[in-house]
Structures are given as C-alpha cells and as structure tokens.
Write a protein that holds these residues in place. Structure first.
Motif, short mmCIF file in Angstrom:
data_model
loop_
_atom_site.label_atom_id
_atom_site.label_comp_id
_atom_site.label_asym_id
_atom_site.label_seq_id
_atom_site.Cartn_x
_atom_site.Cartn_y
_atom_site.Cartn_z
N UNK A 113 0.74 -1.50 -0.37
CA UNK A 113 0.13 0.02 -0.13
C UNK A 113 0.95 0.68 0.65
N UNK A 114 1.76 1.61 0.23
CA UNK A 114 2.85 2.32 1.07
C UNK A 114 3.40 2.54 -1.02
N UNK A 115 4.00 1.94 -1.24
CA UNK A 115 4.38 1.73 -2.38
C UNK A 115 3.52 2.48 -3.53
N UNK A 116 1.92 2.29 -3.52
CA UNK A 116 1.08 2.58 -3.94
C UNK A 116 0.94 4.11 -4.41
N UNK A 117 0.91 4.34 -3.13
CA UNK A 117 0.31 5.91 -3.02
C UNK A 117 1.45 6.27 -2.80
N UNK A 118 2.86 5.51 -2.49
CA UNK A 118 4.29 6.90 -3.03
C UNK A 118 4.49 6.89 -4.34
N UNK A 119 4.24 6.09 -4.99
CA UNK A 119 4.42 5.50 -6.65
C UNK A 119 2.94 7.18 -7.61
N UNK A 120 1.93 7.39 -6.72
CA UNK A 120 0.88 7.94 -7.51
C UNK A 120 -0.44 7.22 -7.59
N UNK A 121 -0.71 5.64 -7.45
CA UNK A 121 -1.38 4.83 -7.80
C UNK A 121 -2.86 4.62 -7.00
N UNK A 122 -2.98 5.22 -5.68
CA UNK A 122 -3.88 5.03 -4.75
C UNK A 122 -3.14 6.29 -4.07
N UNK A 123 -4.48 7.14 -3.44
CA UNK A 123 -4.34 8.65 -3.22
C UNK A 123 -3.75 8.10 -1.21
N UNK A 124 -3.11 9.29 -0.94
CA UNK A 124 -3.16 9.69 0.66
C UNK A 124 -4.27 10.02 1.52
N UNK A 125 -4.58 9.13 2.26
CA UNK A 125 -6.15 9.54 3.00
C UNK A 125 -6.06 10.71 3.64
N UNK A 126 -7.30 11.50 3.50
CA UNK A 126 -6.67 12.75 3.92
C UNK A 126 -7.12 12.75 4.95
N UNK A 127 -7.32 11.76 6.30
CA UNK A 127 -7.05 12.54 7.24
C UNK A 127 -5.63 12.47 7.29
N UNK A 128 -4.83 12.03 7.13
CA UNK A 128 -3.22 12.51 7.46
C UNK A 128 -2.59 12.86 6.34
N UNK A 129 -3.25 13.43 5.15
CA UNK A 129 -2.98 14.80 4.28
C UNK A 129 -3.16 16.01 5.44
N UNK A 130 -3.92 15.57 6.35
CA UNK A 130 -4.64 17.39 6.93
C UNK A 130 -3.18 17.53 7.79
N UNK A 131 -2.70 15.82 8.45
CA UNK A 131 -1.70 15.75 9.53
C UNK A 131 -0.60 16.17 9.17
N UNK A 132 0.10 16.29 8.15
CA UNK A 132 0.74 16.17 6.51
C UNK A 132 1.25 17.37 6.91
N UNK A 133 -0.09 18.63 6.74
CA UNK A 133 -0.12 19.80 5.97
C UNK A 133 0.41 19.92 7.43
N UNK A 134 -0.27 19.90 8.55
CA UNK A 134 0.33 20.56 9.78
C UNK A 134 1.39 20.76 10.23
N UNK A 135 2.89 19.80 9.76
CA UNK A 135 3.48 19.19 10.37
C UNK A 135 4.92 19.79 9.25
N UNK A 136 4.12 20.29 7.75
CA UNK A 136 4.95 20.72 6.74
C UNK A 136 4.71 22.42 7.62
N UNK A 137 4.17 22.94 8.38
CA UNK A 137 3.55 24.60 8.18
C UNK A 137 4.85 24.35 9.67
N UNK A 138 4.74 23.09 10.85
CA UNK A 138 5.30 23.26 12.11
C UNK A 138 6.99 23.57 11.92
N UNK A 139 7.33 22.38 10.60
CA UNK A 139 8.67 21.83 10.77
C UNK A 139 9.64 23.54 10.12
N UNK A 140 8.86 24.28 9.58
CA UNK A 140 8.67 25.66 8.88
C UNK A 140 9.62 25.57 7.27
#
Length: 342
Positions: A294-321
C-alpha cells in the motif's frame, strides 16, 4: 535516592492513591528518574513507583523533570537542517488497522522534512513480551515495516544523524537511545500496566536543537496534559488522539489536531464529524507485506494518501518551517504527490 529512608518516604508520598498522593518537586523528580534510568533504585522501589504513578498520574512539573533527566543522559543527535526535524515516537504498533506511521514519515521526507522515529527494535523486544494490558501478538511495528521497505535503522546517535542526511528518515531503537530506558519499558512485562515512561518517550527531544514533537494519546485527559507540557516547555508540537496508540491520524476520520507553537496551544483542525461518504483506499489487511504494498502504491501515485493523513502532513509541514502556511503546504504536497487526498 540511595538512602533507604529517603526512598521509603518518597514512595509513601506518591503512593497514597489519587486523592492523597503528593507530586514531587522538580529537583526530586529529576533525580529520581535519573537514578531509575541508571539502575540505581532497588527493584522493589522501581515496581512500587511504576504502579504508584499509574494510579496517581504525573504532574506537568514531574513530566518536565523526567523528560529533562532523560535528555541529559542520552547522546543528543547533532543534526543541522533548514527545517526542524519531526519526532515520531512509535512503541505501540497496530493490530486492528494498518500501521501508517511509516507512510506519514515517508510522505514528509519526500517533501523535504527530516523525520526521526524511535521505538522498539525490529524482530524485537515487543514480540517476546506478554503484557496483561496490551497483547503484542499480531501487532505490526514501525521498525518491521521500515526494515521490510529496505530502510536501515541506526545503532547510535551518530548513525541517526548520518541516515537523516542520507535518506531523510532515521529509526533509532530505544536501547540505542539509552539501555536503561529499554529496561524501564520492559517492566511492563512484569507489572502488567503502562506507566510514566510510556508518556516520557512521547515528550523528550533527542536532538541538540529544537524539533517538532508529534504525540499521539489514547486517553482524552492526556490531550490537555500534553498541551500544558509543551506550553510550559515553549515547544513546537502536534498532539492528537492516536491510532491504536500510534501518532498518526485515523485514516477514516480525522481527529482534533491540537498544535502548540512557541508555547501557544491552538486547535488547528477540528475532528471530522460528518458521515463517511466514501471509504478511503487502505491496505487489504494490517500485515507488514500488505502495508508495504500500500505504501508503494501511495508513494508511486497509484493510490491517494487518505485525507486525514494529508491534514496531519500539512500541519507538520508548517510546524517544521518547510512551508509558511497551510496554502503553501497544500501546493507543496500536491507538487510531490500526483494524488494526495482521498
């Protein structure tokens, strides 16, 4: 805390139950944890304190003292980067659903944010333990997924620094952080319950410089306690209700995402309360192999990253500067992932 009378008095103060137990002051708590970390406490005292703190709970000042004692007794990671690294403690593993913490970590590293994970070693300590409050059988741990994915673990702080530079992601087993910390965690096998050390591993900073903490909690009262802790520490952190104890958002429904930034606690995203319109694409089962596919499929663009993980990643991208705000974080994530939301 080597004198017997001192230990007797200390245990008597913290072991009087929820209503009558006393909180230790900062200096007492710091010395206690340092002595415990180095194995300088009698076994009977260790067991008594473990159980006492399970009943009493820790004050924020005690948590600060425990975490500072640990930080002063490990070799810090001397890592330099334009972004603040993200710290993912990973000690629970998952059984009911797939462990997607490694996927979240690799999502961030693809976006240029370094990530340190720490927890049990692969093929490891946790599989051999029988805990009355937490059956490890069948659980999938982050170390196992990363190993299967071909990512090496570090054996010490120097290697962790090197791997962060080489692959953007490093996994540091708890025994490599401090052997005494691993021994403390192993007490759970004998005593059958969690205790303060399981909270401390979510709070301490193994880096020489400031980093971004990501803390997942199981019990709602700890959301407030950890917010107060990071506020007192003037730390940067994301705090959420974890998935089976791991610090990634439930991929089916986003929990509240609490942020502490320069000592100011804010609820950045409220939990999703709407009915689930469509089931996100997830691994067919929680196994290591299914999760890696599943990780390979998401990282290769065959499957989407679930939206809750998207939201968490967005927060961490901001917090990391790495990104200045949520809009730039969305653009940045979209640039690195052709499909990034369910």
């Amino acid at each position: 805390m080597t004198a017997k009378m001192n230990m007797t008095s200390l245990i008597g103060r913290v072991a009087r139950g929820r209503e009558h137990a006393e909180d230790l002051d900062y200096a007492e708590a710091k010395k206690l944890f340092a002595d415990w970390l180095h194995g300088d406490l009698p076994e009977l005292a260790m067991g008594a304190l473990w159980t006492a703190y399970r009943i009493k709970g820790e004050s924020v000042e005690e948590l600060r003292a425990f975490a500072h004692a640990l930080e002063e007794n490990i070799e810090p990671i001397a890592f330099q980067h334009s972004c603040r690294p993200i710290i993912f403690p990973s000690y629970n593993g998952t059984r009911r659903g797939a462990n997607l913490l490694p996927l979240l970590a690799m999502t961030l590293t693809r976006c240029g944010v370094p990530v340190l994970m720490h927890g049990f070693s692969a093929q490891h300590d946790a599989h051999d333990l029988l805990w009355a409050d937490h059956d490890p059988s069948g659980r999938v741990y982050s170390a196992d997924i990363l190993r299967e994915f071909g990512l090496a673990s570090a054996e010490n702080s120097h290697q962790a620094n090197t791997l962060l530079h080489l692959q953007g992601l490093s996994y540091l087993p708890v025994d490599a952080l401090h052997p005494g910390l691993g021994k403390m965690l192993a007490l759970r096998q004998q005593l059958g319950v969690r205790s303060s050390v399981h909270t401390i591993v979510k709070l301490f900073n193994p880096f020489q410089k400031p980093a971004v903490h990501c803390a997942g909690v199981t019990h709602p009262p700890y959301l407030l306690r950890l917010q107060e802790y990071f506020q007192r520490e003037q730390s940067t952190a994301l705090i959420l209700r974890g998935s089976e104890g791991e610090c990634f958002a439930n991929p089916k429904r986003r929990p509240d995402l609490h942020v502490c930034r320069q000592g100011e606690p804010v609820l950045w995203m409220e939990k999703d309360t709407q009915s689930l319109q469509q089931m996100p694409a997830l691994p067919e089962n929680p196994s290591i192999s299914a999760t890696c596919r599943y990780m390979e499929a998401v990282l290769n663009g065959r499957l989407p990253l679930p939206s809750p993980l998207v939201d968490q990643a967005l927060c961490l991208l901001c917090l990391s500067r790495r990104c200045a705000d949520m809009d730039s974080a969305r653009h940045h994530l979209a640039h690195h992932f052709s499909r990034y939301a369910a």
